[in-house]
Design a protein around this motif. Structure first.
Motif, PDB file in Angstrom:
ATOM      1  N   GLU A  17     -88.068  49.190  22.815  1.00 30.20           N
ATOM      2  CA  GLU A  17     -88.452  48.170  23.796  1.00 30.20           C
ATOM      3  C   GLU A  17     -87.208  47.764  24.571  1.00 30.20           C
ATOM      4  OE1 GLU A  17     -90.126  46.249  26.277  1.00 30.20           O
ATOM      5  OE2 GLU A  17     -91.558  46.872  24.753  1.00 30.20           O
ATOM      6  N   THR A  18     -87.021  48.391  25.721  1.00 24.80           N
ATOM      7  CA  THR A  18     -85.825  48.173  26.532  1.00 24.80           C
ATOM      8  C   THR A  18     -85.626  46.705  26.872  1.00 24.80           C
ATOM      9  OG1 THR A  18     -86.076  50.385  27.431  1.00 24.80           O
ATOM     10  CG2 THR A  18     -84.652  48.895  28.640  1.00 24.80           C
ATOM     11  N   PHE A  19     -86.706  45.961  27.029  1.00 15.83           N
ATOM     12  CA  PHE A  19     -86.588  44.562  27.434  1.00 15.83           C
ATOM     13  C   PHE A  19     -86.067  43.650  26.329  1.00 15.83           C
ATOM     14  CE2 PHE A  19     -89.518  46.261  30.610  1.00 15.83           C
ATOM     15  CZ  PHE A  19     -88.772  45.962  31.732  1.00 15.83           C
ATOM     16  N   LEU A  20     -85.872  44.173  25.119  1.00 17.80           N
ATOM     17  CA  LEU A  20     -85.212  43.386  24.078  1.00 17.80           C
ATOM     18  C   LEU A  20     -83.731  43.214  24.401  1.00 17.80           C
ATOM     19  CD1 LEU A  20     -86.840  44.820  20.828  1.00 17.80           C
ATOM     20  CD2 LEU A  20     -87.187  42.558  21.832  1.00 17.80           C
ATOM     21  N   ALA A  21     -83.195  44.061  25.256  1.00 20.00           N
ATOM     22  CA  ALA A  21     -81.802  43.969  25.694  1.00 20.00           C
ATOM     23  C   ALA A  21     -81.780  44.038  27.221  1.00 20.00           C
ATOM     24  CB  ALA A  21     -80.976  45.087  25.072  1.00 20.00           C
ATOM     25  N   TYR A  22     -82.574  43.203  27.853  1.00 18.82           N
ATOM     26  CA  TYR A  22     -82.800  43.261  29.296  1.00 18.82           C
ATOM     27  C   TYR A  22     -81.507  43.188  30.104  1.00 18.82           C
ATOM     28  CZ  TYR A  22     -84.586  42.123  33.909  1.00 18.82           C
ATOM     29  OH  TYR A  22     -84.842  42.132  35.249  1.00 18.82           O
ATOM     30  N   GLU A  23     -80.667  42.200  29.837  1.00 19.08           N
ATOM     31  CA  GLU A  23     -79.425  42.035  30.620  1.00 19.08           C
ATOM     32  C   GLU A  23     -78.521  43.253  30.492  1.00 19.08           C
ATOM     33  OE1 GLU A  23     -78.664  39.688  32.833  1.00 19.08           O
ATOM     34  OE2 GLU A  23     -80.628  38.793  32.486  1.00 19.08           O
ATOM     35  N   GLU A  24     -78.364  43.760  29.285  1.00 17.70           N
ATOM     36  CA  GLU A  24     -77.525  44.943  29.089  1.00 17.70           C
ATOM     37  C   GLU A  24     -78.106  46.157  29.804  1.00 17.70           C
ATOM     38  OE1 GLU A  24     -75.709  45.451  25.034  1.00 17.70           O
ATOM     39  OE2 GLU A  24     -77.085  43.773  24.657  1.00 17.70           O
TER      40      GLU A  24
END
Length: 82
Positions: free
Chosen positions: A66-73
Motif C-alpha cells: 500500500e504505497t499510500f502508507l508512505a505517501y510523502e516519501e
C-alpha cells in the motif's frame, strides 16, 4: 554511462506493507501493525540513477504494498524522477 539495452517496464515495490485484506493478495495479506517498510533511500538513489541513464521509454509500475502508507516519501521519490 548510458545503458544501451532498452528497458520498457519496471515494477517497483516501494512499500512492503498493506492495510487491507485483499482476497487476491499473493503475500498472504501483508504485514499489519508493524513499522512501514519503505524502499531505502540508498536503493531509491541507485534505482533513480539507472532509470535516468536508461535510453528509450521507461514505464514505472508500483505494486506489492500500500504505497499510500508512505505517501510523502513516495511523492518525494516521484518528484525526483521528473
Amino acid at each position: 554511462m548510458k545503458y544501451s539495452h532498452k528497458i520498457h517496464k519496471w515494477q517497483i515495490a516501494f512499500v512492503m506493507n498493506c492495510n487491507l485484506r485483499c482476497s487476491y493478495c499473493f503475500t498472504n495479506h501483508g504485514r499489519f501493525n508493524g513499522p512501514v517498510q519503505v524502499l531505502e533511500r540508498r536503493q531509491q538513489d541507485l534505482l533513480l540513477d539507472v532509470i535516468m541513464e536508461t535510453e528509450g521509454a521507461v514505464s514505472l509500475e508500483f505494486g506489492t504494498g500500500e504505497t499510500f502508507l508512505a505517501y510523502e516519501e513516495f511523492i518525494n521519490f516521484i518528484d525526483r524522477i521528473k
